[in-house]
Motif scaffolding. Structure first.
Motif, mmCIF file in Angstrom:
data_model
loop_
_atom_site.group_PDB
_atom_site.id
_atom_site.type_symbol
_atom_site.label_atom_id
_atom_site.label_comp_id
_atom_site.label_asym_id
_atom_site.label_seq_id
_atom_site.Cartn_x
_atom_site.Cartn_y
_atom_site.Cartn_z
ATOM 1 N N LYS A 3 32.604 -31.486 -4.770
ATOM 2 C CA LYS A 3 34.035 -31.517 -4.503
ATOM 3 C C LYS A 3 34.519 -32.947 -4.274
ATOM 4 N N ALA B 83 49.463 -31.648 -5.037
ATOM 5 C CA ALA B 83 48.459 -30.666 -5.441
ATOM 6 C C ALA B 83 48.251 -30.715 -6.953
ATOM 7 N N MET B 84 49.359 -30.901 -7.683
ATOM 8 C CA MET B 84 49.270 -30.969 -9.142
ATOM 9 C C MET B 84 48.474 -32.201 -9.575
ATOM 10 N N ARG B 86 46.308 -33.825 -7.791
ATOM 11 C CA ARG B 86 44.930 -33.634 -7.393
ATOM 12 C C ARG B 86 44.194 -32.767 -8.420
ATOM 13 N N THR B 87 44.893 -31.742 -8.894
ATOM 14 C CA THR B 87 44.308 -30.869 -9.900
ATOM 15 C C THR B 87 43.977 -31.653 -11.167
ATOM 16 N N GLU B 90 40.952 -33.713 -10.524
ATOM 17 C CA GLU B 90 39.756 -32.863 -10.482
ATOM 18 C C GLU B 90 39.364 -32.407 -11.878
ATOM 19 N N LYS B 91 40.387 -32.139 -12.717
ATOM 20 C CA LYS B 91 40.114 -31.742 -14.101
ATOM 21 C C LYS B 91 39.355 -32.842 -14.833
ATOM 22 N N ASP B 94 35.831 -32.670 -13.675
ATOM 23 C CA ASP B 94 35.154 -31.474 -14.198
ATOM 24 C C ASP B 94 34.732 -31.725 -15.646
#
Lengths: 154, 111
Positions: A3, B83-84, B86-87, B90-91, B94
């Motif tokens: 994370k 949040a967007m 951060r997403t 994170e994408k 990933d």
């Protein structure tokens, strides 16, 4: 464990950490080889990077151009300051939206953790105002957080 | 986007962050907000104006008082944006996980 964490430090820093299930050599390569960078440094779904210039040597140029195929596009330019394969990269970057944003000094560390890597991005902005604006305008690779995290910032 | 700029810019000042922290505990009058700071009332009012213009606080009229409180919608807009972002970040990572898996597999083939 994989994370991502993101936090502010002092008035001008932003720190991002992330674990990867690969050794530092691989993570470092994925940050310095255009063919690899184009596969992941894309932001939201639907964007691609048709232009990826990455001269991984001190003084070398960085230029990333993104497009969403629907008329949306922007680019980032930068210069490498220092590279210590496969443990550390120091570079300066700025977004062009289209006006250039203030320089962001970034130190990226790749620390070995067994067969894994702990990556730490330490960004330094010129001042607190710039950091705040950066959070508002996109932070080239995106940013933070739930309301709880917002409270931490406050 | 401009609205968000104003919100984050408003947050860049430590006094204004302290005011928001105080208001997160509940409504407060200008005097109550001025108390912990060694600032004149006009100076506090100026900070409140910036926060109000940014949509982070709202005022209510109660007789001669104008108590301020957090503007839930404004805070939520910021929160959603963060949040967007951060997403998106994170994408990226990933996807990097997948790229790294590919590098490892190639290495395996060479052995």
């Amino acid at each position: 464990m994989s994370k991502m964490t993101l936090k502010t430090e002092g008035d001008t820093h932003l720190i991002v950490t992330r674990h990867f299930a690969a050794p530092p050599e691989a993570v470092y390569r994925a940050h310095t080889e255009p063919e690899l960078i184009k596969k992941w440094l894309l932001g939201p779904e639907g964007w691609s990077m048709p232009v990826c210039i990455n001269e991984a040597r001190p003084g070398g140029k960085i230029r990333y151009e993104w497009t969403n195929g629907k008329g949306g596009e922007f680019h980032l330019t930068g210069e490498y300051v220092e590279l210590n394969p496969y443990s550390r990269i120091v570079h300066v970057e700025r977004m062009h939206l289209p006006d250039p944003t203030p320089d962001n000094h970034v130190e990226t560390r790749f620390d070995r953790d067994g067969e894994r890597t702990i990556m730490t991005l330490r960004m330094t902005l010129p001042d607190e105002q710039t950091r705040a604006t950066m959070l508002a305008t996109g932070m080239e690779r995106g940013m933070e957080a739930s309301y709880r995290r917002l409270e931490e910032m406050i | 986007m401009n609205g968000l700029n104003a919100k984050f810019a408003a947050l860049a000042d430590p006094t204004r962050r302290a005011i928001l922290a105080r208001l997160s505990q509940g409504e407060a009058t200008v005097n109550e907000l001025a108390e912990p700071f060694e600032l004149t009332q006009p100076a506090i009012s100026q900070h409140l104006k910036v926060l109000e213009d940014a949509g982070l606080i709202v005022r209510r009229v109660e007789g001669t008082k104008r108590p301020r409180r957090l503007a839930t919608e404004g805070i939520e807009a910021m929160d959603q944006w963060l949040a967007m972002l951060r997403t998106a970040l994170e994408k990226n990572y990933d996807r990097l996980d997948e790229v790294l898996l590919g590098i490892n597999q190639k290495k395996g083939e060479l052995r």
